[in-house]
Design a protein around this motif. Structure first.
Motif: not given
Length: 499
Positions: A304, A265, A267, A298, A228, A302, A257
């Motif tokens: 992501a 990004l 996931l 998340l 990362l 974030t 993250i």
């Protein structure tokens, strides 16, 4: 002319075969007489055979996967009929695990397992006229510290136009019964410093899209943190994809993250089920509280992009149980939720449930479930259509504002199930439904249940960034100022829509 050809049929042009590149990288003195030649599964089989044989190869190594098994069987038979002396060696999960449910019997050799060493040794034996008598060769696990890494086998065209698949580890510590990764329980890591050097070379060559195939990327925190950090040290735009364990996000990982910019990004999180009893029945660990907390983190803290997986047809799970899982995930996140249909892959232990749960599967790839004692064949068929329409209308990101109008009071599954049934009644198909038709169908359905002005406002908002010609005349508005908002990005279109 090339004595050894390495080939496979990829699902689409944007994909690349990492396995072939490992084999090529580890051919040592045989590498100058070898070549990688990739195709897609939609190409004509006889044309593929013609192209391969134009090299006058003595050996053709073919990677066999669930998506190309049927076409590969046809290719092998064609090659053997017109060039019987050409030696065909198969590898990959569809060849390496028994029983074979497609006809691969015409192949000369099959390598089961990781083939970097075994394929090289077999080719050496064949070319020295000392070919082994054994047809099915069980490859020993190679030492990941001693094999050559494959990344310089990516060509410039791959770097510019296709996915760059990479890996930091192999194996999985878990024993989920539907997954081939559970066979290799020990996780083995590649040399990290060497790996990062290879990634830097790829970056300098222009690679900006890295897709990690590790099954448990965040299991080893030393590896996860340094990889990362590699991307965080780079200037966007770039796109990195990781498959992660949903219950293992230490604070240091969360902090990293959270630093990634939007669109950089992705996931992939294999939820599969949120029912502890169902998960226990298939040997899948499920730390529910941690999973929920991590998804909330998340989603809310974030940028992501998450890709969450649920499976229809797990032993003992009813349609109502699946519906509760979907309702819960939609309440936690706006991210993509991929709905898969259970598959019984050769090499797994899933068949032990067949008698107790009445599990019946197709013998044709992808070996998906046909029925069990809780889901009839008709219900499975409806759920396959549900999954397809969910992908079109929910996961695509095209209807983020309007699709929630399909359900109410948090009953996502019930609402979308009714919508799915209605859509199929109108189309009698789950494929080749144009965007214009999708818009018109959604508009008609929603107007049966909501005020027309509310429906059209939501649809107009969803479609405001699309070219005017793709928007039906009854929704066209002055939206020019919104059309060119997106900056240049390497983020795939689908993910950018859900950002």
């Amino acid at each position: 002319m090339h004595t050894i050809l390495l080939t496979t049929l990829n699902a689409r042009y944007a994909h690349t075969a990492l396995g072939l590149r490992y084999l090529y990288a580890n051919l040592h003195e045989l590498q100058p007489i070898a070549k990688i030649v990739e195709f897609t599964m939609n190409e004509q089989i006889q044309s593929i055979a013609e192209s391969l044989l134009s090299h006058s190869p003595r050996i053709i190594g073919i990677g066999v996967y669930i998506w190309n098994a049927a076409q590969t069987s046809e290719l092998i038979q064609t090659l053997k009929k017109v060039s019987p002396d050409t030696i065909i060696i198969l590898g990959g999960p569809e060849a390496g695990y028994l029983p074979h449910r497609v006809d691969l019997s015409k192949a000369d050799y099959i390598i089961s397992g990781e083939g970097e060493v075994a394929f090289y040794e077999l080719c050496k034996s064949i070319l020295s006229n000392d070919a082994p008598q054994e047809h099915f060769i069980k490859a020993p696990l190679p030492d990941l510290k001693s094999i050559n890494l494959p990344y310089n086998a990516y060509e410039d065209e791959d770097v510019e136009h296709r996915y760059i698949y990479v890996e930091a580890s192999r194996g999985c510590p878990f024993e989920c019964e539907f997954c081939l990764s559970s066979i290799d329980e020990k996780v083995r890591n590649f040399p990290l410093d060497q790996l990062l050097e290879e990634f830097e070379i790829l970056w300098q060559r222009g690679a900006r899209s890295f897709k990690f195939i590790d099954r448990t990327f965040n299991l080893n925190m030393t590896f996860a943190n340094r990889i990362l950090d590699f991307f965080l040290s780079k200037e966007p735009p770039y796109f990195a994809h990781f498959e992660v364990i949903p219950d293992h996000f230490p604070d240091v990982l969360k902090e990293k993250i959270a630093r990634f910019p939007a669109g950089s990004l992705q996931l992939e999180i294999g939820i599969q089920t949120l029912d502890p009893l169902i998960a226990k029945g298939i040997n899948r660990p499920l730390k529910l509280d941690k999973i929920m907390d991590n998804i909330r983190f998340l989603e809310n803290e974030t940028r992501a992009h998450m890709h969450l997986d649920l499976i229809v047809g797990l032993p003992g799970e009813s349609i109502e149980g699946f519906g509760r899982n979907l309702d819960t995930l939609v309440s936690l996140t706006h991210s993509e939720i991929q709905i898969g249909i259970l598959k019984n892959l050769s090499g797994t232990t899933l068949s032990r449930h067949d008698k107790a749960h009445g599990m019946v599967y197709s013998d044709i790839p992808p070996y998906d479930i046909l029925q069990n004692n809780l889901l009839s064949f008709a219900q499975i068929q409806k759920m396959k259509r549900f999954a397809r329409f969910w992908d079109i209308f929910y996961n695509s990101g095209s209807f983020n504002k309007s699709i929630p109008l399909v359900w109410s009071d948090g009953k996502v599954f019930d609402g979308f199930y009714t919508f799915s049934e209605w859509i199929f009644d109108q189309t009698l198909s789950t494929w080749k439904i144009s965007l214009e038709r999708q818009i018109a169908l959604l508009h008609t359905y929603l107007c049966l249940r909501h005020d027309k002005a509310i429906v059209e406002a939501a649809l107009s908002d969803d479609l405001s960034q699309r070219p005017e010609k793709t928007i039906p005349f009854f929704l066209r508005q002055s939206t020019q100022e919104k059309k060119n908002k997106e900056a240049a990005s390497v983020t795939p279109k689908r993910q950018s829509k859900r950002a």
